[in-house]
Enzyme design. Structure first.
Site, PDB file in Angstrom:
ATOM      1  N   ASP A  36       0.811  -1.203   0.000  1.00 56.48           N
ATOM      2  CA  ASP A  36       0.000   0.000   0.000  1.00 56.48           C
ATOM      3  C   ASP A  36       0.852   1.264   0.000  1.00 56.48           C
ATOM      4  O   ASP A  36       1.352   1.698   1.048  1.00 56.48           O
ATOM      5  CB  ASP A  36      -0.902  -0.036   1.253  1.00 56.48           C
ATOM      6  CG  ASP A  36      -1.783   1.177   1.351  1.00 56.48           C
ATOM      7  OD1 ASP A  36      -2.388   1.378   2.428  1.00 56.48           O
ATOM      8  OD2 ASP A  36      -1.870   1.928   0.365  1.00 56.48           O
ATOM      9  N   ASP A 220      -1.712   5.520  -5.244  1.00 57.80           N
ATOM     10  CA  ASP A 220      -2.061   4.707  -4.077  1.00 57.80           C
ATOM     11  C   ASP A 220      -2.457   3.282  -4.468  1.00 57.80           C
ATOM     12  O   ASP A 220      -3.594   3.020  -4.846  1.00 57.80           O
ATOM     13  CB  ASP A 220      -3.214   5.384  -3.318  1.00 57.80           C
ATOM     14  CG  ASP A 220      -3.558   4.649  -2.037  1.00 57.80           C
ATOM     15  OD1 ASP A 220      -4.442   5.119  -1.298  1.00 57.80           O
ATOM     16  OD2 ASP A 220      -2.946   3.591  -1.779  1.00 57.80           O
TER      17      ASP A 220
HETATM   18  C1  LIG Z   1     -10.121  -2.623   4.394  1.00 57.74           C
HETATM   19  N1  LIG Z   1      -8.909  -2.668   3.586  1.00 57.74           N
HETATM   20  C2  LIG Z   1      -8.491  -3.975   3.075  1.00 57.74           C
HETATM   21  C3  LIG Z   1      -8.199  -1.513   3.241  1.00 57.74           C
HETATM   22  C4  LIG Z   1      -6.968  -1.573   2.594  1.00 57.74           C
HETATM   23  C5  LIG Z   1      -6.298  -0.406   2.228  1.00 57.74           C
HETATM   24  C6  LIG Z   1      -6.878   0.832   2.522  1.00 57.74           C
HETATM   25  C7  LIG Z   1      -6.235   2.109   2.099  1.00 57.74           C
HETATM   26  O1  LIG Z   1      -6.844   3.177   2.162  1.00 57.74           O
HETATM   27  N2  LIG Z   1      -4.995   2.066   1.595  1.00 57.74           N
HETATM   28  N3  LIG Z   1      -4.412   3.231   1.085  1.00 57.74           N
HETATM   29  C8  LIG Z   1      -8.107   0.881   3.172  1.00 57.74           C
HETATM   30  C9  LIG Z   1      -8.768  -0.281   3.542  1.00 57.74           C
END
Ligand SMILES: CN(C)c1ccc(C(=O)NN)cc1
Length: 331
Positions: A36, A220
């Site tokens: 991420d 992102d």
């Molecule tokens: C609930 N999950 C699997 C997420 C995974 C990644 C993110 C996110 O904003 N990453 N930049 C949010 C939620």
């Protein structure tokens, strides 16, 4: 050092997120984590979680790793843009991605996760690849895997080659010339917000004229869709028969059989085109003939986000030099 690992869609029908296998500890425990670039915490489902919050995820058990060490009196707590959240304590352990090992990587162990993480049974945690300034560990913030690995890497880079409904790759420490066509166009990154923030040079809808306008946004990998200013969304969805912004579904929806234009965005003089198939993202509920768009409005976010719908249309180089830059190429 270099490494290369698969980026696997968590769902066979829609590219909600991508997970990458990693090994943690001794003997190695393999988890599948969401890499991420929009955050900077490396956290995992762990043996400290209540069973009620685990639904099929693989957990990291530090007690079973001879190289795990508790980072005493350190905790973390994070909330993501979509409202999901997690918190816990911190160990350091050996962390390996595609053959590249970092010793003493901070591995943040979840003691609590929100329902959106519990529901995502194919994601065992996240690997933050944003800037370490965003790390939430207190009292001493921790370094990302990329920051720990960088000094040992052949080149201070990682690349994302995400694919539509199929397996792509994250490479660390090298740029694989076979993964892209033409040239890579690099643009500056503003590291102050802690994200990979860059300025796109504009956009075009379908075969229409290119509109030269600066769009400040973040790259992102952890966000599924693309979120852009409302004016751009209006210009796009006016070309889609039956498209409407739905309060019920929280964004632009349209009949699944509507014809969609592609969407092109500018990187300097270069252009990246997102095929229309990536923008017809998914039915609003299983089997529905109403589809949710892959382009949505950023007006409620306060930030424009180039998420997976855009990233999978390109080969993207996250260059961690001084200063960092981001490179985009067609593929
Ligand atoms: C609930 N999950 C699997 C997420 C995974 C990644 C993110 C996110 O904003 N990453 N930049 C949010 C939620």
């Amino acid at each position: 050092d270099t490494g290369s690992a698969a980026a696997i869609p968590v769902n066979p029908n829609y590219d909600i997120a991508y997970v990458t296998p990693v090994s943690i500890g001794t003997p190695p425990q393999t988890l599948h984590l969401d890499f991420d670039t929009g955050s900077s915490d490396l956290w995992v489902f762990s043996s400290h979680l209540p069973a009620s919050q685990i639904r099929g995820q693989t957990i990291y058990v530090p007690a079973n790793s001879s190289t795990a060490k508790l980072l005493a009196d350190h905790t973390w707590s994070i909330t993501y843009g979509d409202g999901s959240a997690s918190r816990g304590n911190v160990y350091v352990d050996n962390f390996t991605v595609g053959g590249l090992t970092v010793e003493n990587q901070a591995v943040q162990c979840a003691l609590q996760v929100s329902t959106s993480f519990t529901r995502e049974s194919n994601i065992d945690g996240l690997v933050g690849l944003g800037f370490s300034t965003l790390n939430t560990v207190v009292p001493k913030s921790q370094l990302t895997f990329f920051d720990n690995a960088k000094p040992h890497m052949d080149e201070p880079v990682f690349t994302a080659d995400l694919k539509w409904k199929s397996e792509g790759t994250y490479d660390f420490g090298f740029i694989d010339e076979k993964k892209y066509t033409g040239k890579i166009t690099y643009v500056p990154v503003n590291t102050s917000p802690g994200y990979w923030t860059f300025t796109s040079s504009g956009y075009a809808v379908g075969s229409g004229n290119f509109s030269a306008t600066s769009i400040v946004g973040i790259a992102d990998t952890g966000t599924s869709l693309v979120y852009l200013p409302p004016s751009i969304l209006t210009a796009y969805y006016r070309q889609v028969e039956g498209a409407t912004s739905s309060r019920t579904y929280g964004g632009y929806v349209f009949p699944c059989n509507s014809k969609l234009p592609s969407f092109t965005f500018g990187i300097g003089e270069a252009r990246i085109t997102i095929p229309s198939s990536y923008i017809s993202y998914a039915p609003v509920t299983a089997g529905s003939s109403t589809c949710f768009g892959g382009l949505q409005s950023s007006s409620s976010l306060g930030i424009n986000i180039w998420g997976d719908v855009a990233l999978k249309a390109a080969f993207v180089v996250f260059h961690g030099g001084n200063p960092p830059t981001i490179g985009w190429a067609k593929k």
